[in-house]
Design a protein around this motif. Structure first.
Motif, mmCIF file in Angstrom:
data_model
loop_
_atom_site.group_PDB
_atom_site.id
_atom_site.type_symbol
_atom_site.label_atom_id
_atom_site.label_comp_id
_atom_site.label_asym_id
_atom_site.label_seq_id
_atom_site.Cartn_x
_atom_site.Cartn_y
_atom_site.Cartn_z
ATOM 1 N N GLU A 193 46.815 93.597 27.053
ATOM 2 C CA GLU A 193 47.369 93.999 28.341
ATOM 3 C C GLU A 193 46.338 93.815 29.457
ATOM 4 O OE1 GLU A 193 49.993 94.880 31.113
ATOM 5 O OE2 GLU A 193 50.461 94.542 28.993
ATOM 6 N N ARG B 72 46.261 90.118 30.150
ATOM 7 C CA ARG B 72 47.442 89.712 30.913
ATOM 8 C C ARG B 72 47.259 89.990 32.410
ATOM 9 N NH1 ARG B 72 50.130 92.576 26.627
ATOM 10 N NH2 ARG B 72 51.029 91.090 25.149
ATOM 11 N N GLU C 100 47.178 87.177 35.332
ATOM 12 C CA GLU C 100 48.213 87.189 36.357
ATOM 13 C C GLU C 100 47.613 87.301 37.764
ATOM 14 O OE1 GLU C 100 50.887 90.160 34.825
ATOM 15 O OE2 GLU C 100 51.468 88.816 33.169
ATOM 16 N N TYR D 22 49.856 81.397 30.801
ATOM 17 C CA TYR D 22 49.372 81.629 29.434
ATOM 18 C C TYR D 22 50.556 81.801 28.491
ATOM 19 C CZ TYR D 22 50.394 86.556 30.471
ATOM 20 O OH TYR D 22 51.014 87.733 30.831
ATOM 21 N N ASP E 288 52.161 84.106 25.918
ATOM 22 C CA ASP E 288 52.053 85.546 25.636
ATOM 23 C C ASP E 288 52.228 85.815 24.140
ATOM 24 O OD1 ASP E 288 51.820 88.241 25.774
ATOM 25 O OD2 ASP E 288 53.378 88.551 27.265
ATOM 26 N N PHE F 263 44.493 84.492 24.708
ATOM 27 C CA PHE F 263 45.769 83.834 24.950
ATOM 28 C C PHE F 263 45.507 82.340 25.127
ATOM 29 C CE2 PHE F 263 47.101 88.017 26.859
ATOM 30 C CZ PHE F 263 48.089 88.306 25.929
#
Length: 198
Positions: A154, A157, A161, A167, A169, A191
């Motif tokens: 997380e 991510r 972002e 990427y 996921d 990732f």
């Protein structure tokens, strides 16, 4: 009381000695080649050239299946192959979980071509060659677990972002240390970056 203190000091000394030995072995272990292209604290974007890998798939998540996966692959490199050949351990060990199963990969030493690797005795161990790949990784210490992998995924991510980087996921985890090493552990969650350009 004095005897207890002496015993505690001896045990502490043995623990420190064992950790120094494990850290020394980690330093001598061949690491899969990669290039760091971008770095931001614990986050990196890396390029990995092709590699030869041994792979096994086990039912369950990381917590349930990692021990069995490791034993199967360790059996292969410790002589469980048609030539009874021992193959040096490298790092990291790569893992990913999906559809109630966990897949684990040992990276073979760089000196091996795919055709040089002895055939596994076990049909569940598969040999293959990866393609060159870009990954985003976040580095952290301690031990891997399903909970920690998801927490770090997380964080990764959010970082990707913010940077606007595409990427896949599907988190992968990488462990660099033997299970007995407690101090100075290195793990990564990664990732794949399908469209990354330098």
């Amino acid at each position: 009381m004095k005897v207890l203190l002496i015993i505690a000091e001896v045990l502490l000394g043995l623990f420190i000695l064992s950790q120094l030995v494990m850290a020394g072995l980690t330093l001598k272990t061949e690491v899969q080649p990669y290039d760091v292209l971008d770095s931001d604290g614990n986050f990196e974007i890396c390029f990995y050239p092709e590699a030869r890998i041994a792979t096994v798939k086990k039912p369950g998540n990381y917590d349930q299946a990692s021990g069995a996966g490791f034993r199967s692959l360790a059996g292969y490199i410790f002589g469980g192959n048609k030539e009874e050949q021992k193959i040096a351990m490298t790092s990291p060990v790569w893992m990913e979980s999906a559809n109630d199963s966990m897949t684990m990969h040992f990276v073979m030493p760089e000196s091996y071509d795919l055709e040089d690797l002895p055939a596994p005795n076990s049909s569940e161990v598969q040999l293959s060659e990866t393609r060159p790949i870009y990954r985003a990784v976040v580095r952290f210490g301690g031990y891997l677990s399903d909970e920690r992998i998801e927490k770090k995924a997380e964080e990764l991510r959010e970082w990707l972002e913010k940077k606007g980087i595409e990427y896949v996921d599907d988190p992968q985890a990488a462990g660099y240390n033997a299970p007995m090493q407690v101090v100075g552990r290195r793990n990564e969650v990664a990732f794949v970056l399908p469209n990354y350009k330098k």
